[in-house]
Scaffold this active site. Structure first.
Site, PDB file in Angstrom:
ATOM      1  N   PRO A   1       9.576  -4.334  -0.258  1.00  0.00           N
ATOM      2  CA  PRO A   1      10.660  -4.035   0.679  1.00  0.00           C
ATOM      3  C   PRO A   1      10.175  -4.084   2.136  1.00  0.00           C
ATOM      4  CG  PRO A   1      10.636  -2.450  -1.115  1.00  0.00           C
ATOM      5  CD  PRO A   1       9.401  -3.286  -1.276  1.00  0.00           C
ATOM      6  N   VAL A   2      11.071  -4.552   3.014  1.00  0.00           N
ATOM      7  CA  VAL A   2      10.747  -4.751   4.432  1.00  0.00           C
ATOM      8  C   VAL A   2      10.980  -3.454   5.218  1.00  0.00           C
ATOM      9  CG1 VAL A   2      11.543  -6.021   6.490  1.00  0.00           C
ATOM     10  CG2 VAL A   2      11.315  -7.209   4.300  1.00  0.00           C
TER      11      VAL A   2
ATOM     12  N   LYS B   1       0.853  -1.205   0.000  1.00  0.00           N
ATOM     13  CA  LYS B   1       0.000   0.000   0.000  1.00  0.00           C
ATOM     14  C   LYS B   1       0.878   1.241   0.000  1.00  0.00           C
ATOM     15  CE  LYS B   1       0.841   1.214   4.529  1.00  0.00           C
ATOM     16  NZ  LYS B   1       1.668   2.338   4.922  1.00  0.00           N
TER      17      LYS B   1
ATOM     18  N   ASP C   1      -2.467  -1.708  10.737  1.00  0.00           N
ATOM     19  CA  ASP C   1      -2.686  -1.627   9.282  1.00  0.00           C
ATOM     20  C   ASP C   1      -3.267  -2.913   8.703  1.00  0.00           C
ATOM     21  OD1 ASP C   1      -1.628   0.886   9.268  1.00  0.00           O
ATOM     22  OD2 ASP C   1       0.241   0.356   8.251  1.00  0.00           O
TER      23      ASP C   1
ATOM     24  N   LEU D   1       5.469   0.449   3.336  1.00  0.00           N
ATOM     25  CA  LEU D   1       4.584  -0.053   2.270  1.00  0.00           C
ATOM     26  C   LEU D   1       3.624  -1.133   2.771  1.00  0.00           C
ATOM     27  CD1 LEU D   1       7.212  -0.225  -0.645  1.00  0.00           C
ATOM     28  CD2 LEU D   1       5.468   1.537  -0.263  1.00  0.00           C
TER      29      LEU D   1
ATOM     30  N   GLY E   1       4.031  -4.182   3.902  1.00  0.00           N
ATOM     31  CA  GLY E   1       4.245  -5.573   3.480  1.00  0.00           C
ATOM     32  C   GLY E   1       3.887  -6.602   4.551  1.00  0.00           C
ATOM     33  N   GLY E   2       4.412  -6.420   5.751  1.00  0.00           N
ATOM     34  CA  GLY E   2       4.156  -7.388   6.831  1.00  0.00           C
ATOM     35  C   GLY E   2       2.676  -7.446   7.180  1.00  0.00           C
TER      36      GLY E   2
HETATM   37  O1  C5P Z   1      -0.233  -1.505  15.396  1.00  0.00           O
HETATM   38  P1  C5P Z   1       1.196  -1.760  15.116  1.00  0.00           P
HETATM   39  O2  C5P Z   1       1.759  -2.880  15.940  1.00  0.00           O
HETATM   40  O3  C5P Z   1       1.473  -1.966  13.655  1.00  0.00           O
HETATM   41  O4  C5P Z   1       1.961  -0.442  15.506  1.00  0.00           O
HETATM   42  C1  C5P Z   1       3.355  -0.423  15.666  1.00  0.00           C
HETATM   43  C2  C5P Z   1       3.758   0.774  16.507  1.00  0.00           C
HETATM   44  O5  C5P Z   1       3.596   1.986  15.746  1.00  0.00           O
HETATM   45  C3  C5P Z   1       2.950   0.994  17.748  1.00  0.00           C
HETATM   46  O6  C5P Z   1       3.452   0.248  18.827  1.00  0.00           O
HETATM   47  C4  C5P Z   1       3.108   2.497  17.978  1.00  0.00           C
HETATM   48  O7  C5P Z   1       4.360   2.791  18.557  1.00  0.00           O
HETATM   49  C5  C5P Z   1       3.135   3.043  16.569  1.00  0.00           C
HETATM   50  N1  C5P Z   1       1.803   3.478  16.103  1.00  0.00           N
HETATM   51  C6  C5P Z   1       1.236   4.619  16.653  1.00  0.00           C
HETATM   52  N2  C5P Z   1       0.010   5.022  16.221  1.00  0.00           N
HETATM   53  C7  C5P Z   1      -0.655   4.345  15.250  1.00  0.00           C
HETATM   54  C8  C5P Z   1      -0.093   3.179  14.685  1.00  0.00           C
HETATM   55  C9  C5P Z   1       1.144   2.776  15.140  1.00  0.00           C
HETATM   56  O8  C5P Z   1       1.826   5.267  17.531  1.00  0.00           O
HETATM   57  N3  C5P Z   1      -1.847   4.794  14.838  1.00  0.00           N
END
Ligand code: C5P
Length: 298
Positions: A95-96, A12, A137, A100, A102-103
């Protein structure tokens, strides 16, 4: 035994990303328009008797329970009390740690694929609420396409796409930590008014020039070490003829929008020599994901 499935897991870009403040749970309240593009990982899913196992062709990712794909599979198995297992073979093309998704897309692909393999018949809404427990995401990728995502990113409102836009995506070889980017976001004394309404009108116009003029990513105002490279790539894309350019997610990927696919290809060719060695470059279209394909493909 069920025959293996191949699931396409698209990347994305964030056409618009505003951060509206920090929440008590440590996440940030965001308002973003996410859009799937035609770069995909592939997930091969085979039935097994009882266990989850996985393999991955990228040395940058663990092929163990820490991988989002494995976590999604275990969560689905636990929640639905399925007796069967599965082997998940992940082929990385996105790409990791690049902004984008990916995970997250791979995890959503595991949920979609296993829903089919294990004949669970769960609706998208049920998969999305499970996906939200894997990552902010992940729910978006259950349906993909174009969507307005709010909350921490997990509340999805699909948007009918007015058009498919030609894009050039560039990822310099830098791994970026999303939590670090959010943590280093420069505070604003008073948050500026939301630009979402204007952005959505530009998106609905179907005009790449109008859309390009309204691209926005609040996370570009962070102090991460990759931001110098992001700025440089944006300037390079614009100088080569992109109508607009923006960082995707927490970076370091940058995308440019072009007037047509021919122009996007010329931009990609023109900028390639000036990019840092090892950069990923992709020229293509924004797209609804082609999950459905003949035979056993999702
Ligand atoms: O939800 P996810 O594990 O992908 O988020 C990774 C990290 O990114 C969260 O622990 C947080 O530090 C940050 N994040 C955030 N606000 C969001 C999404 C992610 O602060 N809306």
């Amino acid at each position: 035994m069920n025959s293996p499935l191949t699931v396409r897991c698209p990347a994305k870009i964030n056409l618009y990303l505003d951060v509206r403040g920090r929440r008590p749970d440590g996440y940030h309240e965001i308002c973003t328009v996410m859009q799937t593009v035609d770069v995909c990982d592939e997930l091969l899913i085979e039935a097994r008797d009882s266990e989850i196992s996985m393999a991955c062709d990228s040395a940058l990712l663990p092929a163990d329970p820490a991988n989002l794909v494995w976590r999604a599979a275990e969560l689905l198995r636990r929640e639905t009390r399925v007796c069967g297992g599965a082997h998940l073979g992940l082929m990385k093309r996105i790409p990791v740690a690049a902004g984008l998704g990916g995970g997250s897309s791979d995890a959503a692909g595991a949920l979609r694929g296993l829903n089919l393999l294990w004949r669970l018949n769960l609706y998208d809404a049920a998969l999305e609420s499970m996906a939200a427990r894997v990552g902010s995401d992940v729910p978006f990728f259950i349906r993909g396409g174009t969507a307005l995502c709010t909350g921490r990113g997990e509340k999805i409102a699909p948007i009918p796409p007015a058009a498919s836009y030609p894009i050039v995506i560039v990822t310099p070889p830098i791994l970026v930590s999303t939590p670090a980017v959010y943590a280093s976001l420069l505070p604003e004394p008073s948050p500026p008014p939301s630009r979402a309404t204007e952005f959505l009108a530009a998106l609905a116009s179907g005009d790449p020039a109008l859309l390009a003029a309204k691209l926005y990513n609040r996370l570009e105002a962070n102090t991460g070490a990759h931001m110098g490279e992001v700025e440089k790539i944006k300037r390079t894309l614009l100088a080569a003829g992109a109508l607009g350019a923006s960082m995707s997610g927490s970076g370091p990927s940058v995308f440019g929008i072009a007037g047509d696919l021919g122009r996007a290809k010329r931009i990609a060719r023109a900028i390639r020599p000036s990019l840092p060695p090892g950069s990923f470059i992709h020229c293509g279209m924004t797209a609804a994901p082609a999950y459905t394909a003949p035979d056993n493909q999702l």
